[in-house]
Scaffold this motif. Structure first.
Motif, PDB file in Angstrom:
ATOM      1  N   MET A  35       0.843  -1.196   0.000  1.00  0.00           N
ATOM      2  CA  MET A  35       0.000   0.000   0.000  1.00  0.00           C
ATOM      3  C   MET A  35       0.876   1.242   0.000  1.00  0.00           C
ATOM      4  O   MET A  35       1.832   1.337   0.756  1.00  0.00           O
ATOM      5  N   ASN A  36       0.562   2.183  -0.880  1.00  0.00           N
ATOM      6  CA  ASN A  36       1.304   3.425  -0.915  1.00  0.00           C
ATOM      7  C   ASN A  36       0.835   4.345   0.206  1.00  0.00           C
ATOM      8  O   ASN A  36      -0.251   4.194   0.763  1.00  0.00           O
ATOM      9  N   GLY A  37       1.637   5.333   0.499  1.00  0.00           N
ATOM     10  CA  GLY A  37       1.297   6.298   1.533  1.00  0.00           C
ATOM     11  C   GLY A  37       2.499   7.136   1.862  1.00  0.00           C
ATOM     12  O   GLY A  37       3.562   6.998   1.244  1.00  0.00           O
ATOM     13  N   PRO A  38       2.385   8.019   2.837  1.00  0.00           N
ATOM     14  CA  PRO A  38       3.512   8.884   3.210  1.00  0.00           C
ATOM     15  C   PRO A  38       4.745   8.078   3.616  1.00  0.00           C
ATOM     16  O   PRO A  38       4.642   7.001   4.191  1.00  0.00           O
ATOM     17  N   ARG A  39       5.901   8.633   3.307  1.00  0.00           N
ATOM     18  CA  ARG A  39       7.162   7.996   3.692  1.00  0.00           C
ATOM     19  C   ARG A  39       7.360   8.117   5.196  1.00  0.00           C
ATOM     20  O   ARG A  39       7.190   9.200   5.770  1.00  0.00           O
ATOM     21  N   PRO A  40       7.759   7.029   5.865  1.00  0.00           N
ATOM     22  CA  PRO A  40       8.037   7.117   7.298  1.00  0.00           C
ATOM     23  C   PRO A  40       9.274   7.953   7.583  1.00  0.00           C
ATOM     24  O   PRO A  40      10.119   8.184   6.713  1.00  0.00           O
ATOM     25  N   VAL A  41       9.369   8.384   8.839  1.00  0.00           N
ATOM     26  CA  VAL A  41      10.563   9.029   9.370  1.00  0.00           C
ATOM     27  C   VAL A  41      11.016   8.200  10.563  1.00  0.00           C
ATOM     28  O   VAL A  41      10.196   7.850  11.419  1.00  0.00           O
ATOM     29  N   ALA A  42      12.286   7.856  10.623  1.00  0.00           N
ATOM     30  CA  ALA A  42      12.830   7.125  11.767  1.00  0.00           C
ATOM     31  C   ALA A  42      13.690   8.062  12.602  1.00  0.00           C
ATOM     32  O   ALA A  42      14.534   8.774  12.068  1.00  0.00           O
ATOM     33  N   VAL A  43      13.451   8.069  13.912  1.00  0.00           N
ATOM     34  CA  VAL A  43      14.245   8.859  14.858  1.00  0.00           C
ATOM     35  C   VAL A  43      14.970   7.867  15.756  1.00  0.00           C
ATOM     36  O   VAL A  43      14.347   7.210  16.603  1.00  0.00           O
ATOM     37  N   VAL A  44      16.285   7.728  15.559  1.00  0.00           N
ATOM     38  CA  VAL A  44      17.048   6.700  16.255  1.00  0.00           C
ATOM     39  C   VAL A  44      18.233   7.343  16.977  1.00  0.00           C
ATOM     40  O   VAL A  44      18.502   8.534  16.835  1.00  0.00           O
ATOM     41  N   GLY A  45      18.957   6.516  17.733  1.00  0.00           N
ATOM     42  CA  GLY A  45      20.135   7.015  18.428  1.00  0.00           C
ATOM     43  C   GLY A  45      20.220   6.485  19.838  1.00  0.00           C
ATOM     44  O   GLY A  45      19.361   5.716  20.296  1.00  0.00           O
ATOM     45  N   PRO A  46      21.250   6.890  20.563  1.00  0.00           N
ATOM     46  CA  PRO A  46      21.466   6.379  21.921  1.00  0.00           C
ATOM     47  C   PRO A  46      20.400   6.825  22.915  1.00  0.00           C
ATOM     48  O   PRO A  46      19.705   7.832  22.721  1.00  0.00           O
ATOM     49  N   THR A  47      20.305   6.076  23.987  1.00  0.00           N
ATOM     50  CA  THR A  47      19.444   6.407  25.113  1.00  0.00           C
ATOM     51  C   THR A  47      19.830   7.764  25.698  1.00  0.00           C
ATOM     52  O   THR A  47      21.005   8.103  25.790  1.00  0.00           O
ATOM     53  N   GLY A  48      18.820   8.543  26.072  1.00  0.00           N
ATOM     54  CA  GLY A  48      19.055   9.800  26.777  1.00  0.00           C
ATOM     55  C   GLY A  48      19.311  11.003  25.904  1.00  0.00           C
ATOM     56  O   GLY A  48      19.613  12.083  26.419  1.00  0.00           O
ATOM     57  N   THR A  49      19.171  10.855  24.589  1.00  0.00           N
ATOM     58  CA  THR A  49      19.484  11.969  23.694  1.00  0.00           C
ATOM     59  C   THR A  49      18.266  12.810  23.319  1.00  0.00           C
ATOM     60  O   THR A  49      18.411  13.850  22.676  1.00  0.00           O
ATOM     61  N   GLY A  50      17.057  12.355  23.674  1.00  0.00           N
ATOM     62  CA  GLY A  50      15.864  13.156  23.395  1.00  0.00           C
ATOM     63  C   GLY A  50      15.059  12.687  22.194  1.00  0.00           C
ATOM     64  O   GLY A  50      14.335  13.482  21.582  1.00  0.00           O
ATOM     65  N   LYS A  51      15.120  11.396  21.881  1.00  0.00           N
ATOM     66  CA  LYS A  51      14.411  10.864  20.722  1.00  0.00           C
ATOM     67  C   LYS A  51      12.898  10.986  20.858  1.00  0.00           C
ATOM     68  O   LYS A  51      12.203  11.375  19.907  1.00  0.00           O
ATOM     69  N   SER A  52      12.370  10.629  22.024  1.00  0.00           N
ATOM     70  CA  SER A  52      10.914  10.585  22.192  1.00  0.00           C
ATOM     71  C   SER A  52      10.285  11.955  22.008  1.00  0.00           C
ATOM     72  O   SER A  52       9.257  12.094  21.339  1.00  0.00           O
ATOM     73  N   GLU A  53      10.910  12.970  22.610  1.00  0.00           N
ATOM     74  CA  GLU A  53      10.364  14.328  22.500  1.00  0.00           C
ATOM     75  C   GLU A  53      10.429  14.817  21.055  1.00  0.00           C
ATOM     76  O   GLU A  53       9.487  15.451  20.564  1.00  0.00           O
ATOM     77  N   LEU A  54      11.527  14.512  20.364  1.00  0.00           N
ATOM     78  CA  LEU A  54      11.651  14.922  18.975  1.00  0.00           C
ATOM     79  C   LEU A  54      10.610  14.216  18.108  1.00  0.00           C
ATOM     80  O   LEU A  54      10.006  14.830  17.206  1.00  0.00           O
ATOM     81  N   ALA A  55      10.377  12.936  18.363  1.00  0.00           N
ATOM     82  CA  ALA A  55       9.400  12.188  17.572  1.00  0.00           C
ATOM     83  C   ALA A  55       8.001  12.771  17.719  1.00  0.00           C
ATOM     84  O   ALA A  55       7.256  12.878  16.736  1.00  0.00           O
ATOM     85  N   VAL A  56       7.636  13.160  18.929  1.00  0.00           N
ATOM     86  CA  VAL A  56       6.329  13.774  19.143  1.00  0.00           C
ATOM     87  C   VAL A  56       6.235  15.093  18.377  1.00  0.00           C
ATOM     88  O   VAL A  56       5.222  15.385  17.716  1.00  0.00           O
ATOM     89  N   GLY A  57       7.287  15.898  18.465  1.00  0.00           N
ATOM     90  CA  GLY A  57       7.299  17.166  17.750  1.00  0.00           C
ATOM     91  C   GLY A  57       7.171  16.980  16.248  1.00  0.00           C
ATOM     92  O   GLY A  57       6.429  17.709  15.565  1.00  0.00           O
ATOM     93  N   LEU A  58       7.879  15.999  15.698  1.00  0.00           N
ATOM     94  CA  LEU A  58       7.793  15.724  14.268  1.00  0.00           C
ATOM     95  C   LEU A  58       6.399  15.236  13.888  1.00  0.00           C
ATOM     96  O   LEU A  58       5.857  15.630  12.841  1.00  0.00           O
ATOM     97  N   ALA A  59       5.822  14.379  14.709  1.00  0.00           N
ATOM     98  CA  ALA A  59       4.475  13.879  14.415  1.00  0.00           C
ATOM     99  C   ALA A  59       3.465  15.023  14.396  1.00  0.00           C
ATOM    100  O   ALA A  59       2.564  15.052  13.546  1.00  0.00           O
ATOM    101  N   GLU A  60       3.624  15.977  15.315  1.00  0.00           N
ATOM    102  CA  GLU A  60       2.730  17.142  15.322  1.00  0.00           C
ATOM    103  C   GLU A  60       2.863  17.947  14.041  1.00  0.00           C
ATOM    104  O   GLU A  60       1.862  18.359  13.435  1.00  0.00           O
ATOM    105  N   ARG A  61       4.087  18.200  13.626  1.00  0.00           N
ATOM    106  CA  ARG A  61       4.324  19.068  12.474  1.00  0.00           C
ATOM    107  C   ARG A  61       4.045  18.375  11.134  1.00  0.00           C
ATOM    108  O   ARG A  61       3.663  19.040  10.157  1.00  0.00           O
ATOM    109  N   LEU A  62       4.243  17.063  11.071  1.00  0.00           N
ATOM    110  CA  LEU A  62       4.116  16.346   9.808  1.00  0.00           C
ATOM    111  C   LEU A  62       2.770  15.661   9.629  1.00  0.00           C
ATOM    112  O   LEU A  62       2.486  15.124   8.554  1.00  0.00           O
ATOM    113  N   GLY A  63       1.942  15.664  10.693  1.00  0.00           N
ATOM    114  CA  GLY A  63       0.692  14.918  10.619  1.00  0.00           C
ATOM    115  C   GLY A  63       0.950  13.428  10.736  1.00  0.00           C
ATOM    116  O   GLY A  63       0.550  12.641   9.866  1.00  0.00           O
ATOM    117  N   GLY A  64       1.622  13.042  11.800  1.00  0.00           N
ATOM    118  CA  GLY A  64       2.043  11.658  11.922  1.00  0.00           C
ATOM    119  C   GLY A  64       1.589  10.983  13.191  1.00  0.00           C
ATOM    120  O   GLY A  64       0.903  11.571  14.041  1.00  0.00           O
TER     121      GLY A  64
END
Length: 314
Positions: free
Chosen positions: A1-30
């Motif tokens: 099924m086609n659709g929007p391209r995913p974005v992956a936010v990865v990296g070490p523990t403690g760097t702020g991935k979760s907060e960035l992912a929420v921010g991106l989801a808000e801005r991108l409609g994700g």
């Protein structure tokens, strides 16, 4: 099924991935898809730094709180379920934002890594061997049959040592041979990495660990024991939970000395895991890196991420 391209936010523990992912989801409609093995467990909240409901800011999160602590987390089970979730998110016209630092989980998704199924009999034999000789001696056995796997797996990691030996026996090939070649990410996934200089990251990890203990990690562990934590093969070995369990007596009591020991060992275990994450993700040439160092606040990590995504889309 086609659709929007995913974005992956990865990296070490403690760097702020979760907060960035929420921010991106808000801005991108994700919508956010969890790629952290231990955040799948119901009730393992404090020790995994799982975002609270308020911190998720109304953004749907998937693959959180889907396993009981008595269940075994499996990369292959996760991959199959996460693929379905991604298809559904894209089918709604939303952007899947993959977020987490569990290295094999991320690669299983973006590189269609099919992990060999487990064999209960073979697994039980190596589990028995582990109980008989201990993790370091079992790791020495792995080094004799698969030196590359032994180099990549810590000699204090019983779960991955057992799994590597199991895969070697089942496939007749080195564990590393089952890993996919890094190529074009599935679904055209755009990969962002979040990193922080080690001196600052160590400070963050120490503060994060202290905060977990202050916020009730010990009580969380006690409650999970009542729900079968000691019977689980995966959840009980999570960093933080394993150290607290080791410091408790049979009545689940922990004195001040034991608490301090558990906190220190949790920090050390997290720090070691971060070094492995940095090495693993650092080898992936597809990742575009974002700094969350305190001194690097202009632009913000979110604005930096959006800029990089824009560059990739043009």
């Amino acid at each position: 099924m086609n659709g929007p391209r995913p974005v992956a936010v990865v990296g070490p523990t403690g760097t702020g991935k979760s907060e960035l992912a929420v921010g991106l989801a808000e801005r991108l409609g994700g919508e956010v898809l969890n790629c952290d093995a231990m955040q799948q467990y119901i009730g393992m909240d404090i020790g995994t730094a799982k975002l609270s409901g308020d911190a998720r800011r109304g953004i749907p999160h998937h693959r959180l709180d889907v396993l009981e602590v008595t269940e075994t987390a499996s990369v292959e089970d996760y991959r199959r379920a996460a693929e379905r979730e991604i298809a559904e998110i894209r089918g709604r016209g939303r952007v899947p934002v993959l977020c987490g630092g569990s290295m094999m989980y991320v690669q299983a998704l973006v590189d269609d890594w099919t992990i060999p199924d487990t064999d209960p009999e073979v697994r039980a034999r190596y589990e028995d061997r582990l109980a008989e000789i201990g993790v370091r001696a079992l790791h020495d056995e792995l080094a004799r049959v698969d030196p590359a796997a032994a180099e990549a797996i810590l000699p204090t990691d019983p779960r991955r040592t057992v799994r590597a030996l199991e895969v070697v026996e089942l496939t007749g090939k080195p564990f590393s041979a089952s890993r996919p070649t890094i190529g074009e990410p599935r679904w055209g996934t755009r990969m962002l990495g979040v990193r922080c200089a080690l001196p600052e990251l160590d400070e963050r990890l120490a503060a994060r660990t202290a905060r977990m203990f202050a916020e009730g990690l010990v009580d969380e562990v006690r409650g999970l024991v009542d729900r079968g934590l000691l019977e689980g093969k995966t959840a009980r070995r999570a960093i933080g939970y394993a150290q607290v369990l080791d410091a408790m007596d049979e009545s689940l009591h922990i004195d001040d000395e034991g608490r301090a020991w558990a906190q220190d060992r949790t920090f050390i275990g997290t720090r070691r895991y971060v070094r492995r994450q940095r090495s693993w993700f650092g080898r992936d040439h597809r990742i575009r890196w974002i700094s969350t160092d305190t001194r690097d606040r202009d632009p913000s990590p979110l604005e930096d991420a959006l800029r990089l995504l824009g560059e990739r889309q043009r």
